[in-house]
Design a protein around this motif. Structure first.
Motif, PDB file in Angstrom:
ATOM      1  N   THR A  36       0.828  -1.209   0.000  1.00  0.00           N
ATOM      2  CA  THR A  36       0.000   0.000   0.000  1.00  0.00           C
ATOM      3  C   THR A  36       0.857   1.251   0.000  1.00  0.00           C
ATOM      4  O   THR A  36       0.550   2.227  -0.698  1.00  0.00           O
ATOM      5  CB  THR A  36      -0.936  -0.008   1.226  1.00  0.00           C
ATOM      6  N   GLY A  69       0.829   3.954  -3.091  1.00  0.00           N
ATOM      7  CA  GLY A  69       0.563   5.378  -2.918  1.00  0.00           C
ATOM      8  C   GLY A  69       1.699   6.246  -3.426  1.00  0.00           C
ATOM      9  O   GLY A  69       1.475   7.284  -4.072  1.00  0.00           O
ATOM     10  N   SER A 113     -10.694  -0.671  -7.044  1.00  0.00           N
ATOM     11  CA  SER A 113     -11.538  -1.176  -5.962  1.00  0.00           C
ATOM     12  C   SER A 113     -12.367  -2.381  -6.419  1.00  0.00           C
ATOM     13  O   SER A 113     -12.550  -3.345  -5.662  1.00  0.00           O
ATOM     14  CB  SER A 113     -12.464  -0.073  -5.438  1.00  0.00           C
ATOM     15  N   TYR A 135     -10.364  -1.384   3.754  1.00  0.00           N
ATOM     16  CA  TYR A 135      -9.428  -1.117   2.656  1.00  0.00           C
ATOM     17  C   TYR A 135     -10.190  -0.716   1.396  1.00  0.00           C
ATOM     18  O   TYR A 135      -9.876   0.295   0.748  1.00  0.00           O
ATOM     19  CB  TYR A 135      -8.601  -2.370   2.402  1.00  0.00           C
ATOM     20  N   ILE A 187     -10.197   2.911  -0.695  1.00  0.00           N
ATOM     21  CA  ILE A 187      -9.795   2.954  -2.107  1.00  0.00           C
ATOM     22  C   ILE A 187     -10.924   3.539  -2.955  1.00  0.00           C
ATOM     23  O   ILE A 187     -10.694   4.369  -3.849  1.00  0.00           O
ATOM     24  CB  ILE A 187      -9.408   1.558  -2.605  1.00  0.00           C
ATOM     25  N   MET A 226      -6.552   9.685  -4.918  1.00  0.00           N
ATOM     26  CA  MET A 226      -6.144   8.298  -4.750  1.00  0.00           C
ATOM     27  C   MET A 226      -4.789   8.175  -4.045  1.00  0.00           C
ATOM     28  O   MET A 226      -4.628   7.390  -3.109  1.00  0.00           O
ATOM     29  CB  MET A 226      -6.084   7.623  -6.115  1.00  0.00           C
ATOM     30  N   THR A 229      -4.376   6.645  -0.313  1.00  0.00           N
ATOM     31  CA  THR A 229      -3.631   5.390  -0.235  1.00  0.00           C
ATOM     32  C   THR A 229      -2.458   5.513   0.723  1.00  0.00           C
ATOM     33  O   THR A 229      -2.165   4.576   1.486  1.00  0.00           O
ATOM     34  CB  THR A 229      -3.123   4.979  -1.641  1.00  0.00           C
TER      35      THR A 229
END
Length: 355
Positions: A22, A26, A69, A83, A87, A96, A100
């Motif tokens: 993650t 990001g 997603s 989660y 998203i 986003m 993230t």
């Protein structure tokens, strides 16, 4: 409903692989890289074979026209509701990368918090298991040798020794049955825990445990506040957030308090006022949430609450280490030492027994 896949080792992936994944996701999105290229890069970096398959699958679903997603919904054992909701919020808001990165921070904090509690509980559990193993071994194998030696004495054994010999005879005669009963009880407890009533009763019992109950409660409250704060910051609707928070709190008692508050909030009551109906939520948390509602900064206030409880967890863990160590040493000494003294007591009183 998308086709879903169960991935072996999901818990290990979520604890070790997912926060790193993650964070990198990001960072690369923030650098402006296309999503498919990001996933191709991450697929080559992932070491866990099962998770590598997941990342490859995500890339294929996205190339087929799905959003990130939607693609993640095919792997519900890896990407849970929290989660997915964040998203989705990132996709709908156009933020986003930022969301993230916040999600990565949340996951890292959650793993760290869980690791601290595990380390605090591991030491007493291991010492207790060692004490039980030593005690059982002595009763089954060492005490009978002493009992055989003392059988030649014509006088009665001291009461502690006789009780220990009787216990040894009982355990040796019924040890297989005792083990069968223990195994049955373990499986029965696990089955009971899987029921809603069982989960609630066991979680309620956890909160009432001496010493550890308060630690478990603080961890759950920290998770509640941190999860709620991240969802509000991400723009997830309050009612939807409460569903996710209830699942993420990881304690059925607190989860029920959150879910019970949901219809009241939908009817127009304040969040803090509704949460306060559950006595397990302390007044400090309720008052700070109330201040956040009035100031319009609920997410910031919840983040502060989470930080407060995380600091208290750290302090409690440090205090437990210094408190439990002497208690466990005393417990081990009394248990094993008591058996040794009881075994040698006839020798100490040999002159009285032989006469």
């Amino acid at each position: 409903m998308p086709e879903t896949f169960k991935i072996s080792g999901s818990n290990k992936i979520k604890a070790k692989e997912l926060p790193v994944f993650t964070r990198l996701l990001g960072a690369m999105l923030d650098a402006g890289m296309p999503l498919v290229q990001v996933l191709e890069t991450l697929e080559s970096e992932v070491e866990n074979d099962q998770f590598k398959t997941v990342v490859s699958g995500l890339k294929e679903y996205i190339e087929g026209g799905e959003s990130l997603s939607q693609a993640m919904k095919h792997y519900p054992t890896i990407f849970e509701t929290l989660y997915l909701s964040m998203i989705e919020a990132g996709e709908s808001s156009g933020m986003m990368a930022e969301i993230t990165m916040r999600l990565a921070g949340y996951l890292e904090e959650a793993v760290l918090l869980k690791r601290k509690v595990k380390s605090a509980l591991m030491y007493p559990v291991m010492v207790t298991l060692i004490a039980i193993s030593l005690t059982t071994g002595m009763i089954l194998f060492i005490v009978p040798a002493f009992a055989s030696m003392y059988s030649d004495f014509d006088s009665a054994l001291p009461l502690p020794t006789q009780m220990l010999v009787n216990l040894s005879d009982f355990m040796r005669a019924f040890f297989p049955y005792i083990m069968v009963v223990i195994i049955i009880l373990v499986f029965a407890l696990r089955a009971y825990k899987k029921t809603p009533a069982g989960q609630y009763q066991l979680d309620s019992l956890k909160l009432k445990l001496p010493i550890f109950g308060m630690l478990i409660k603080k961890v759950s409250l920290a998770r509640f506040a941190a999860t709620f704060a991240e969802l509000i910051k991400a723009g997830v609707p309050i009612v939807r957030s409460l569903d996710i928070v209830a699942a993420a709190t990881d304690n059925a008692v607190l989860s029920k308090g959150v879910l019970d508050a949901q219809p009241k909030i939908e009817a127009g009551s304040g969040i803090s006022e509704s949460i306060a109906a559950c006595p397990e939520f302390p007044s400090l948390l309720v008052q700070m949430m109330n201040a956040g509602e009035k100031s319009g900064k609920m997410d910031d206030m919840l983040a502060r609450i989470a930080d407060i409880y995380k600091e208290e967890v750290d302090a409690t863990v440090d205090g437990l280490t210094s408190l439990i160590e002497p208690l466990l040493i005393a417990f081990l000494g009394v248990t094993v030492g008591g058996i040794v003294i009881a075994m040698f007591l006839p020798i100490f009183k040999l002159s009285e027994i032989v006469m």
